[in-house]
Design an enzyme around this catalytic site. Structure first.
Site, PDB file in Angstrom:
ATOM      1  N   LYS A  35       0.849  -1.186   0.000  1.00  0.00           N
ATOM      2  CA  LYS A  35       0.000   0.000   0.000  1.00  0.00           C
ATOM      3  C   LYS A  35       0.888   1.240   0.000  1.00  0.00           C
ATOM      4  CE  LYS A  35      -4.023   1.906   2.520  1.00  0.00           C
ATOM      5  NZ  LYS A  35      -4.963   1.661   3.630  1.00  0.00           N
ATOM      6  N   SER A  92      -9.778   1.661   2.617  1.00  0.00           N
ATOM      7  CA  SER A  92      -8.882   2.460   1.810  1.00  0.00           C
ATOM      8  C   SER A  92      -7.821   1.659   1.072  1.00  0.00           C
ATOM      9  CB  SER A  92      -8.171   3.486   2.717  1.00  0.00           C
ATOM     10  OG  SER A  92      -7.386   2.836   3.712  1.00  0.00           O
ATOM     11  N   SER A  95     -10.457  -0.992   6.684  1.00  0.00           N
ATOM     12  CA  SER A  95      -9.846  -0.669   5.395  1.00  0.00           C
ATOM     13  C   SER A  95      -9.085  -1.796   4.737  1.00  0.00           C
ATOM     14  CB  SER A  95      -8.913   0.540   5.543  1.00  0.00           C
ATOM     15  OG  SER A  95      -9.652   1.713   5.784  1.00  0.00           O
TER      16      SER A  95
END
Length: 474
Positions: free
Chosen positions: A63, A138, A162
């Site tokens: 990420k 996210s 997330s």
């Protein structure tokens, strides 16, 4: 998509890395899941000699809030477009020491704030099963890359759900271990008391292997734990006979889609058939409805403090101005998207001296009440289960949901409990609904990740979804 073990047995290191890179580039026009492609040649040349580890020569994605030395790390925000860290996050060093090859930095909601992955500076991430739908946020970029078979493993972060919500929307395993189990050193923060490092895999065995590599004390992160790290993979068992399962009745009652409820009931019957002891439990309704406002206050107040240094002077792309104040205002105005600016307004309001006691401190007290009630609710059970979402992944332009309705507040926000308590929580595929995946969320007591891996292995056998891979549509 093969597991990491299967990839090692069937391909050479260079083969699997080059195939992953080719897939990543080929899928980018459809998924838009990558922010930065990483040069792998230096990593391949410097690959360590520990060839028997699960990550040896394994292509992975991170990420884009995970700091990587010499590699741009933007957290999908315009204000960090020029940020190149001078150090690696702790988990990057651990993964590389285990032989992993980072091929990409994955897209995310800007600064990890959001549940859609529609707010990234590089544009939305598209669901591999249907490009008209969101991947979830996210950590949507990481989830999409694993779901599409690009990589067998990707790092995410989880502050509310997330990792676990994108796992549901994309049909993969999303793991959020106990708070403190994995060091957050080098992770661009959102909300320090809620943030967890998490990850995505396609199997329970890979998830178990990964946590042994990632977990452990790090003196640079004072919230990381000294708790011993077991050999989760060696202890992995899909035998759940006699294990006690709590059904989260409040969430089931709040589900609006009868097909999701029917799928969940079928899952419960399958667990019973395997000998699991299943009972219903409930949390106070007033506390359930308080989860979202308490989360918003705590998370946004902490985020406002954490990101006060993104001002174009200390960090971030600098915009011109006639004074330091004007430079800061212009840099933050142009550097942040509308959602971030809104959340900073909420956070700043909550941190005003006159509001701290009646808003921020009150939200912390509510959180404590929720934690205490959840601990009491779960004390006699191995895991707590409920659907990870009330429906399949929404359309990208779906604005029809009433996010303040009682049903939505409960059915879509219950996984925040895992961040309030710090308990380990995992989403696994539960089945397919009209060609789209939907997940089962499981939460265990602190440090009992083994129960989650065991039940995840059982769910793989129940659903047969371990080897399912989304076909990236042209």
């Amino acid at each position: 998509m093969a597991t990491m073990k299967e990839l090692k047995e069937t391909t050479t290191v260079r083969q699997r890395v080059e195939e992953a890179l080719a897939k990543a580039h080929a899928s980018q026009p459809q998924l838009n899941a990558v922010v930065t492609f990483v040069d792998v040649e230096e990593q391949l040349t410097g690959l360590n000699e520990i060839a028997d580890g699960p990550f040896y020569g394994m292509p992975i994605a991170l990420k884009d809030n995970v700091c990587t030395q010499g590699i741009r790390t933007t957290a999908s925000s315009k204000i960090l477009d020029n940020y190149i860290p001078v150090y690696n996050a702790h988990i990057v060093d651990k993964l590389k020491a285990a032989g992993a090859i980072v091929i990409a930095k994955a897209s995310m909601d800007e600064l990890a704030m959001g549940g859609t992955n529609l707010t990234a500076a590089t544009g939305p991430v598209y669901n591999p099963y249907d490009h008209s739908r969101m991947a979830g946020g996210s950590s949507g970029g990481s989830a999409a890359l694993v779901a599409a078979g690009v990589v067998p493993f990707a790092i995410g972060s989880d502050t509310g759900d997330s990792v676990r919500k994108p796992a549901s929307f994309c049909g993969v395993l999303g793991m959020k271990p106990t708070y403190g189990r994995i060091s957050r050193y080098g992770i661009i923060p959102y909300s320090s008391s809620l943030d967890h490092v998490g990850y995505f895999t396609r199997s329970a065995s890979d998830a178990a292997e990964a946590l042994k590599v990632l977990a452990g004390r790090d003196d640079r992160d004072m919230t990381s734990s000294y708790q011993p790290v077991p050999d989760y993979a060696a202890a992995l068992s899909s035998d759940v006979a006699g294990r006690k399962v709590a059904i989260f009745k409040n969430v089931i009652d709040a589900l609006g889609n009868p097909q999701v409820k029917a799928m969940f009931e079928k899952t419960v019957e399958a667990l019973k058939a395997r000998g699991a002891v299943v009972e219903e439990v409930s949390l106070r309704e007033d506390l359930l409805k308080a989860i979202l406002p308490a989360y918003y206050l705590i998370a946004n107040c902490e985020a406002t403090a954490n990101h006060s240094n993104l001002d174009g002077i200390r960090f971030g792309v600098q915009q011109p101005g006639d004074s330091m104040e004007e430079i800061m205002i212009q840099s933050r105005t142009k550097g942040f998207g509308s959602l971030i600016r809104k959340r900073f307004v909420i956070g700043s309001y909550g941190l005003f001296v006159e509001n701290q006691e009646k808003l921020f401190r009150q939200a912390q007290r509510v959180r404590r009440l929720i934690v205490e009630n959840v601990a009491e609710m779960m004390k006699d059970y191995d895991i707590l289960i409920a659907p990870a979402s009330s429906d399949v992944a929404p359309k990208l332009d779906d604005h029809s949901r009433d996010e303040l309705s009682d049903g939505y507040l409960i059915a879509e926000n219950h996984m925040v409990i895992g961040n309030f308590t710090g308990y380990p929580s995992c989403t696994v595929p539960m089945g397919m609904l009209n060609g789209l995946p939907i997940g089962l969320n499981m939460t265990a007591k602190a440090w009992d990740e083994q129960s989650l891996f065991d039940f995840a292995a059982a769910m793989e056998e129940i659903t047969g979804m371990k080897d399912a891979t989304a076909e990236v549509m042209e």
